[in-house]
Design a protein around this motif. Sequence first.
Motif, PDB file in Angstrom:
ATOM      1  N   ASN A   1       0.792  -1.343   0.037  1.00 51.53           N
ATOM      2  CA  ASN A   1       0.063   0.082   0.151  1.00 51.53           C
ATOM      3  C   ASN A   1       0.754   1.475   0.076  1.00 51.53           C
ATOM      4  OD1 ASN A   1      -3.005  -0.372   0.419  1.00 51.53           O
ATOM      5  ND2 ASN A   1      -2.046  -2.006   1.562  1.00 51.53           N
ATOM      6  N   GLY A   2       2.162   0.971  -0.039  1.00 51.87           N
ATOM      7  CA  GLY A   2       3.122   2.334   0.093  1.00 51.87           C
ATOM      8  C   GLY A   2       3.000   3.132   1.310  1.00 51.87           C
ATOM      9  N   ALA A   3       2.610   2.304   2.477  1.00 51.40           N
ATOM     10  CA  ALA A   3       2.355   3.155   3.545  1.00 51.40           C
ATOM     11  C   ALA A   3       3.644   3.409   4.251  1.00 51.40           C
ATOM     12  CB  ALA A   3       1.622   1.932   4.649  1.00 51.40           C
ATOM     13  N   THR A   4       3.354   4.662   5.162  1.00 51.65           N
ATOM     14  CA  THR A   4       4.602   5.105   6.113  1.00 51.65           C
ATOM     15  C   THR A   4       4.687   4.345   7.117  1.00 51.65           C
ATOM     16  OG1 THR A   4       4.172   7.170   4.951  1.00 51.65           O
ATOM     17  CG2 THR A   4       5.428   7.248   7.231  1.00 51.65           C
ATOM     18  N   SER A   5       5.540   3.709   7.809  1.00 54.63           N
ATOM     19  CA  SER A   5       5.413   2.862   8.735  1.00 54.63           C
ATOM     20  C   SER A   5       6.554   3.003   9.738  1.00 54.63           C
ATOM     21  CB  SER A   5       5.636   1.154   8.390  1.00 54.63           C
ATOM     22  OG  SER A   5       4.639   0.947   7.615  1.00 54.63           O
ATOM     23  N   VAL A   6       6.399   2.771  11.003  1.00 52.45           N
ATOM     24  CA  VAL A   6       7.254   2.786  12.066  1.00 52.45           C
ATOM     25  C   VAL A   6       7.964   1.273  12.215  1.00 52.45           C
ATOM     26  CG1 VAL A   6       8.017   3.068  14.480  1.00 52.45           C
ATOM     27  CG2 VAL A   6       6.489   4.505  13.340  1.00 52.45           C
ATOM     28  N   LEU A   7       9.062   0.970  11.935  1.00 50.19           N
ATOM     29  CA  LEU A   7       9.817  -0.326  12.457  1.00 50.19           C
ATOM     30  C   LEU A   7      10.637  -0.336  13.338  1.00 50.19           C
ATOM     31  CD1 LEU A   7      11.219  -1.329   8.889  1.00 50.19           C
ATOM     32  CD2 LEU A   7       8.885  -1.837   9.802  1.00 50.19           C
ATOM     33  N   PHE A   8      10.291  -1.148  14.353  1.00 54.59           N
ATOM     34  CA  PHE A   8      10.598  -0.932  15.919  1.00 54.59           C
ATOM     35  C   PHE A   8      11.380  -2.462  16.193  1.00 54.59           C
ATOM     36  CE2 PHE A   8       9.859  -1.798  20.564  1.00 54.59           C
ATOM     37  CZ  PHE A   8      10.627  -0.792  20.902  1.00 54.59           C
ATOM     38  N   GLU A   9      12.431  -2.194  16.643  1.00 52.98           N
ATOM     39  CA  GLU A   9      13.174  -3.746  17.198  1.00 52.98           C
ATOM     40  C   GLU A   9      13.616  -3.218  18.896  1.00 52.98           C
ATOM     41  OE1 GLU A   9      14.223  -6.627  15.441  1.00 52.98           O
ATOM     42  OE2 GLU A   9      14.646  -7.234  17.464  1.00 52.98           O
ATOM     43  N   GLY A  10      13.044  -3.751  19.461  1.00 56.25           N
ATOM     44  CA  GLY A  10      13.282  -3.576  20.893  1.00 56.25           C
ATOM     45  C   GLY A  10      12.329  -4.149  21.600  1.00 56.25           C
ATOM     46  N   LEU A  11      12.192  -3.409  23.044  1.00 58.33           N
ATOM     47  CA  LEU A  11      11.430  -3.899  24.054  1.00 58.33           C
ATOM     48  C   LEU A  11      10.159  -2.871  24.400  1.00 58.33           C
ATOM     49  CD1 LEU A  11      13.703  -6.076  26.589  1.00 58.33           C
ATOM     50  CD2 LEU A  11      12.194  -6.802  24.925  1.00 58.33           C
ATOM     51  N   PRO A  12       9.060  -3.237  24.687  1.00 54.14           N
ATOM     52  CA  PRO A  12       8.051  -2.209  25.187  1.00 54.14           C
ATOM     53  C   PRO A  12       8.701  -1.489  26.543  1.00 54.14           C
ATOM     54  CG  PRO A  12       7.300  -4.297  25.114  1.00 54.14           C
ATOM     55  CD  PRO A  12       8.383  -4.509  24.678  1.00 54.14           C
ATOM     56  N   THR A  13       9.491  -2.025  27.338  1.00 62.70           N
ATOM     57  CA  THR A  13       9.599  -1.821  28.608  1.00 62.70           C
ATOM     58  C   THR A  13      11.138  -1.291  28.801  1.00 62.70           C
ATOM     59  OG1 THR A  13      10.430  -3.907  29.019  1.00 62.70           O
ATOM     60  CG2 THR A  13       8.163  -3.268  29.859  1.00 62.70           C
ATOM     61  N   TYR A  14      11.761  -1.050  27.821  1.00 61.17           N
ATOM     62  CA  TYR A  14      13.098  -0.491  27.919  1.00 61.17           C
ATOM     63  C   TYR A  14      13.370   0.623  27.025  1.00 61.17           C
ATOM     64  CZ  TYR A  14      18.178  -0.489  27.666  1.00 61.17           C
ATOM     65  OH  TYR A  14      19.521  -0.046  27.869  1.00 61.17           O
ATOM     66  N   PRO A  15      14.034   1.652  27.154  1.00 61.97           N
ATOM     67  CA  PRO A  15      14.588   1.981  28.373  1.00 61.97           C
ATOM     68  C   PRO A  15      13.628   2.123  29.607  1.00 61.97           C
ATOM     69  CG  PRO A  15      14.837   4.045  27.118  1.00 61.97           C
ATOM     70  CD  PRO A  15      14.161   2.853  26.320  1.00 61.97           C
ATOM     71  N   ASP A  16      12.297   2.438  29.338  1.00 57.55           N
ATOM     72  CA  ASP A  16      11.444   2.623  30.451  1.00 57.55           C
ATOM     73  C   ASP A  16       9.991   2.240  29.800  1.00 57.55           C
ATOM     74  OD1 ASP A  16       9.917   4.807  29.453  1.00 57.55           O
ATOM     75  OD2 ASP A  16      11.664   6.007  29.950  1.00 57.55           O
ATOM     76  N   VAL A  17       9.050   2.119  30.584  1.00 52.96           N
ATOM     77  CA  VAL A  17       7.760   1.525  30.138  1.00 52.96           C
ATOM     78  C   VAL A  17       6.815   2.413  29.544  1.00 52.96           C
ATOM     79  CG1 VAL A  17       7.652  -0.309  32.025  1.00 52.96           C
ATOM     80  CG2 VAL A  17       6.379   1.896  32.460  1.00 52.96           C
ATOM     81  N   SER A  18       7.353   3.472  29.194  1.00 52.71           N
ATOM     82  CA  SER A  18       6.559   4.648  28.124  1.00 52.71           C
ATOM     83  C   SER A  18       7.069   4.510  26.935  1.00 52.71           C
ATOM     84  CB  SER A  18       6.898   5.977  28.841  1.00 52.71           C
ATOM     85  OG  SER A  18       6.394   6.215  30.083  1.00 52.71           O
ATOM     86  N   ARG A  19       8.033   3.487  26.535  1.00 53.97           N
ATOM     87  CA  ARG A  19       8.787   3.427  25.170  1.00 53.97           C
ATOM     88  C   ARG A  19       7.615   3.682  24.130  1.00 53.97           C
ATOM     89  NH1 ARG A  19      13.702   1.832  23.132  1.00 53.97           N
ATOM     90  NH2 ARG A  19      13.812   2.938  21.204  1.00 53.97           N
ATOM     91  N   MET A  20       6.571   2.632  24.208  1.00 60.09           N
ATOM     92  CA  MET A  20       5.766   2.816  23.011  1.00 60.09           C
ATOM     93  C   MET A  20       5.135   4.175  22.905  1.00 60.09           C
ATOM     94  SD  MET A  20       4.578  -0.592  22.060  1.00 60.09           S
ATOM     95  CE  MET A  20       4.573  -2.257  22.633  1.00 60.09           C
ATOM     96  N   TRP A  21       4.643   4.740  23.811  1.00 58.50           N
ATOM     97  CA  TRP A  21       4.077   6.145  23.889  1.00 58.50           C
ATOM     98  C   TRP A  21       4.915   7.135  23.504  1.00 58.50           C
ATOM     99  CZ3 TRP A  21       0.247   2.651  23.229  1.00 58.50           C
ATOM    100  CH2 TRP A  21       0.475   1.814  24.200  1.00 58.50           C
TER     101      TRP A  21
END
Length: 397
Positions: free
Chosen positions: A86-106
Amino acid sequence: MRLLSGASDECEPEWCDSEDPLFILYTSGSTGKPKGVLHTVSGYMLYVATTFKLVFDYQPDDVYWCTADIGWITGHSYITYGPLANGATSVLFEGLPTYPDVSRMWEIVDKYQVTKFYTAPTAIRLLMKYGSEPVQKYNRESLKVLGTVGEPINPEAWQWYYSVVGEKRCPVVDTFWQTETGGHVVTLILSIVPAILNESGEELEGPCEGYLVFKQPWPGVMRTVYGNHQRFETTYFKKFPGYYVSGDGCRRDKDGYYWITGRMDDMLNVSGHLLSTAEVESALGEHAAVAEAAVVSRLHPVKGESLYCFVTLTDGVGFNRTLEAELKKQVREKIGAIATPDFIQNAPSLPKTRSGKIMRRVLRKIARNEQDLGDLSTLADSSVIEQLFLNRCCGAV
Ligand code: PRX
């Protein structure tokens, strides 16, 4: 730079037949031996591109983020093929949702102004434990749609995702599908004609509970089990001829909504990853100290289900912490980190029927410390049960 200057700007595509194999992804089978799920070029890509566009209402100015592992089917279909087609703009993420802290995703949602976010209930439950403050530290106004996949989402997790993460603005799209289906097959927006059957293969009407099957083929369905077409036919089409059998149980409520209740076979779902008990049992059985192993699931507050293993040791071997750690390591090395057992219990004997079949139903109750064991009339030696309750592994994980 030196390499770039000599390289051509053009890259001729490799022309393929629509039914040429695209990839093979291995998934657990209830008999223990993983199945090589084979998807083909056109049907799969058409299907993931379309479902991506419709289910997440993809628009050209969207910023999409799927947190899955790229090596898993969700990463194939909804990080790689669907969004790219779809030619979408995407975020690619390699890591943990809790590192370096639990706000990482947001923090990432805020930084890249993510509009469509796709994750698994296990990640939601993990982050939920830390409350709403780490979420609210960042701005989530860009979010429009919240997707979930991989396992049933429990009401608490759904509420938290909807209210705290999405501030009650964003629809939560639960997507049911499997490695085998290639892409979404049951969502709130589109579904592949599901039906619910009883044990005799009769279609049930209205509110009911039974086997979840699909009545029509769709472009993204797997084409074969690599190297074993017979197994493909037997696993998905034999039990109820004329239907694709998902292997999951399902309930339909009075409003016509489908509620997936989980696997009907000896499979379990740890953090959204499907594992077969047989696969773990055979990994344990390969250790010289193990004479026999039986594995069941125990409910887990974050992972959904976790592995609880009963092992009968070979004569003369004693059970101790070192052996326990070795067995955990063995499973981890043979299958992967996700399959690391939470509990290993020494089981001098296992509850078996007179014909020698292990009564997993009983073991599941022991693992969950449920005293009501139901009908035990087929049990060969009932003294085994008391011993197993005494040796139970307690403790929260
Ligand atoms: O039991 C169902 C569960 O995950 C199984 C498929 O696992 P896998 O092939 O590893 O693919 C996972 C990613 C699509 C299903 O048979 N499952 C998947 N999605 C859901 C689900 N259970 C309930 N709700 C879902 N949304």
